[in-house]
Design an enzyme around this catalytic site. Structure first.
Site, short mmCIF file in Angstrom:
data_model
loop_
_atom_site.label_atom_id
_atom_site.label_comp_id
_atom_site.label_asym_id
_atom_site.label_seq_id
_atom_site.Cartn_x
_atom_site.Cartn_y
_atom_site.Cartn_z
N PHE A 1 -3.87 3.55 15.19
CA PHE A 1 -4.33 4.58 14.27
C PHE A 1 -5.57 4.09 13.57
O PHE A 1 -5.77 2.88 13.41
CB PHE A 1 -3.25 4.89 13.22
CG PHE A 1 -2.27 5.92 13.69
CD1 PHE A 1 -2.38 7.23 13.26
CD2 PHE A 1 -1.27 5.58 14.58
CE1 PHE A 1 -1.49 8.19 13.71
CE2 PHE A 1 -0.37 6.53 15.02
CZ PHE A 1 -0.48 7.84 14.58
N LYS B 1 -13.46 1.18 16.72
CA LYS B 1 -12.18 0.45 16.54
C LYS B 1 -11.44 0.32 17.87
O LYS B 1 -10.84 -0.71 18.15
CB LYS B 1 -11.33 1.20 15.51
CG LYS B 1 -10.14 0.43 15.05
CD LYS B 1 -9.56 0.98 13.78
CE LYS B 1 -10.49 0.74 12.59
NZ LYS B 1 -9.99 1.32 11.35
N ASP C 1 -3.74 -9.36 13.35
CA ASP C 1 -3.89 -7.95 13.71
C ASP C 1 -2.88 -7.65 14.82
O ASP C 1 -3.04 -8.12 15.96
CB ASP C 1 -5.33 -7.66 14.16
CG ASP C 1 -5.56 -6.17 14.31
OD1 ASP C 1 -4.72 -5.48 14.93
OD2 ASP C 1 -6.57 -5.68 13.77
N ILE C 2 -1.85 -6.92 14.49
CA ILE C 2 -0.75 -6.70 15.44
C ILE C 2 -1.22 -5.88 16.63
O ILE C 2 -0.96 -6.21 17.79
CB ILE C 2 0.44 -6.02 14.72
CG1 ILE C 2 0.93 -6.95 13.60
CG2 ILE C 2 1.57 -5.69 15.69
CD1 ILE C 2 1.85 -6.32 12.61
N LYS D 1 -10.48 -3.37 19.12
CA LYS D 1 -9.07 -3.80 19.15
C LYS D 1 -8.53 -3.87 20.58
O LYS D 1 -7.44 -4.36 20.80
CB LYS D 1 -8.22 -2.84 18.34
CG LYS D 1 -8.69 -2.72 16.89
CD LYS D 1 -7.57 -2.90 15.94
CE LYS D 1 -8.05 -2.72 14.51
NZ LYS D 1 -7.06 -3.17 13.55
N ASN E 1 0.86 -1.20 0.00
CA ASN E 1 0.00 0.00 0.00
C ASN E 1 0.89 1.24 0.00
O ASN E 1 2.12 1.13 0.02
CB ASN E 1 -0.95 -0.03 1.21
CG ASN E 1 -0.18 -0.04 2.51
OD1 ASN E 1 0.55 0.89 2.82
ND2 ASN E 1 -0.32 -1.12 3.27
O1 C5P Z 1 -8.38 -2.23 11.19
P1 C5P Z 1 -7.52 -1.12 10.70
O2 C5P Z 1 -6.47 -1.54 9.73
O3 C5P Z 1 -8.26 0.09 10.27
O4 C5P Z 1 -6.74 -0.65 12.04
C1 C5P Z 1 -5.72 0.27 12.01
C2 C5P Z 1 -4.87 0.12 13.21
O5 C5P Z 1 -4.58 -1.23 13.47
C3 C5P Z 1 -3.51 0.76 13.00
O6 C5P Z 1 -3.02 1.17 14.26
C4 C5P Z 1 -2.68 -0.38 12.44
O7 C5P Z 1 -1.28 -0.20 12.68
C5 C5P Z 1 -3.23 -1.55 13.22
N1 C5P Z 1 -3.21 -2.82 12.51
C6 C5P Z 1 -2.34 -3.80 12.90
N2 C5P Z 1 -2.36 -5.01 12.28
C7 C5P Z 1 -3.21 -5.26 11.26
C8 C5P Z 1 -4.09 -4.26 10.86
C9 C5P Z 1 -4.07 -3.04 11.50
O8 C5P Z 1 -1.55 -3.58 13.83
N3 C5P Z 1 -3.21 -6.42 10.66
#
Ligand code: C5P
Length: 401
Positions: A324, A338, A305-306, A342, A209
């Site tokens: 973010f 969110k 999802d980190i 999360k 991206n």
């Molecule tokens: O779900 P979304 O991608 O909108 O969430 C954004 C936030 O989640 C950001 O802080 C991004 O760094 C984190 N993120 C993550 N791992 C992922 C997807 C998003 O840490 N696979």
């Protein structure tokens, strides 16, 4: 304490210069490295030899010494220090600093420095109260020069009043406070993710991206400058590694998660990376060929999802987990949802609809979403967002758990 701090002490001409010898000792006792510049006036009161013996370093006295300029120019002298302290600061040197004069080594160092400056005035009470001196002080303070003292008391000239140089212990305390205030995160560990991830399709192709990594890199840098031991786990970007930060370069989301988990424990985690949501389930070992059968169908799998993983970690959850949310509509409402989903503490929500130019651009319009509500930050550069976030994080970590 002052371990690892480098102080450039400028001793100008005044009877209080004898106290500067004691100051060197106090600073060294606290772990600082002290290097001294002695003005011509200062050398009337203390000798280069005594300063050199106490600092265990060379003493710099003359702007035009060819050897000094060859070995260490006046610019380098000021750049190598973490803080410049002028003690005693005479009315004359304060006036020179205000005017930007550069006719000796000490004044040249002030003009050339990019570091904070602390001035410890010492002079006769009439000189101190003179409107010229007071105006100079105001100007210097407005430029960010830190002033310590002077104290009230008997003066060497027989008068009484304000103008006595602060005592060495007070100056050493002020210097210690200065470093503590500028490093509110010292002793803390920070983890930041940044940049895009690259998800391989085959050995030469990948899904990615447009994230530049600017925001995450700026945050790592801002946390490190406030004293946090900072690890930046970064996907591929064109940015240089920020100074003073431990950078781990990764490509895919799964590598990013593994690197993050390895760098725990941390007090604060900021997930600023634009992690790919999906990867190709089975990346090909060999380059995919055009074989006439039409384009390949790529089966996708969900990436970890980190942010959510760090926020849910049972024993190693950082105390402050920040994510973010890049949204194109209903920015705050989506960010609030969110945050809940999360399990993180804060979400910095930004509007990335194409007309804002946020993605890959210099500026950001951010809303800070916390358990207490929403703060709308004005449009500012990504580095200002980073500074503000680091400041807020330092305050949040100061409050007891
Ligand atoms: O779900 P979304 O991608 O909108 O969430 C954004 C936030 O989640 C950001 O802080 C991004 O760094 C984190 N993120 C993550 N791992 C992922 C997807 C998003 O840490 N696979």
């Amino acid at each position: 304490m002052l371990h690892g701090k480098r102080i450039l002490l400028i001793v100008s001409g005044g009877i209080a210069a004898y106290k500067s010898l004691e100051l060197v000792r106090r600073l060294r006792e606290r772990g600082a490295a002290v290097r001294c510049v002695l003005t011509r006036g200062g050398a009337q009161f203390v000798t280069p030899l005594s300063l050199s013996a106490l600092s265990e370093d060379k003493v710099y006295t003359d702007l035009f010494s060819l050897t000094d300029e060859a070995e260490m120019g006046h610019i380098q002298l000021s750049r190598d220090a973490d803080l410049l302290v002028v003690a005693p600061a005479t009315a004359d040197i304060l006036a020179k600093m205000t005017q930007g004069l550069a006719d000796d080594l000490a004044s040249t160092v002030f003009l050339a420095t990019d570091k904070d400056v602390m001035a410890v005035p010492a002079m006769n009470v009439r000189m101190w109260e003179h409107p010229a001196t007071q105006a100079n002080l105001q100007t210097l303070q407005s430029r960010g020069v830190h002033i310590v003292g002077p104290n009230e008391g008997d003066m060497a000239c027989g008068e009484y009043g304000l103008g006595r140089m602060a005592e060495p212990e007070e100056i050493a305390d002020a210097i210690t406070d200065f470093f503590q205030a500028s490093a509110p995160l010292s002793g803390r560990r920070a983890l930041v993710t940044s940049g895009p991830t690259h998800e391989p399709i085959d050995p030469v192709r990948y899904i990615a991206n447009r994230s530049s990594g600017r925001q995450g890199h700026a945050i790592a840098s801002a946390l490190a400058r406030r004293g946090a031991a900072t690890t930046l786990v970064s996907g591929p970007t064109n940015l240089p590694d920020p100074a003073g930060v431990n950078v781990i370069h990764v490509e895919s989301a799964r590598d990013m998660l593994a690197a993050c988990e390895k760098s725990l424990p941390a007090d604060i985690a900021v997930c600023a990376a634009a992690v790919a949501d999906w990867r190709v389930a089975q990346a090909a070992d060999e380059k995919l060929k055009k074989n006439g059968g039409g384009p390949p169908t790529l089966e996708m799998a969900e990436n970890p999802d980190i942010l959510a993983t760090l926020a849910a970690a049972a024993n190693t959850r950082p105390r402050l987990v920040v994510g973010f949310a890049a949204e194109t509509e209903q920015v705050v409402a989506h960010a609030q949802a969110k945050r809940e989903r999360k399990g993180c503490d804060w979400i910095l929500a930004n509007d990335v609809s194409p007309e804002t130019g946020t993605f890959g651009g210099e500026d950001n319009t951010v809303h800070l979403v916390t358990a207490d509500g929403v703060e709308n930050w004005p449009r500012m550069s990504k580095s200002d967002v980073a500074e503000r976030l680091a400041e807020r994080a330092a305050i949040a970590l100061e409050t007891p758990e």
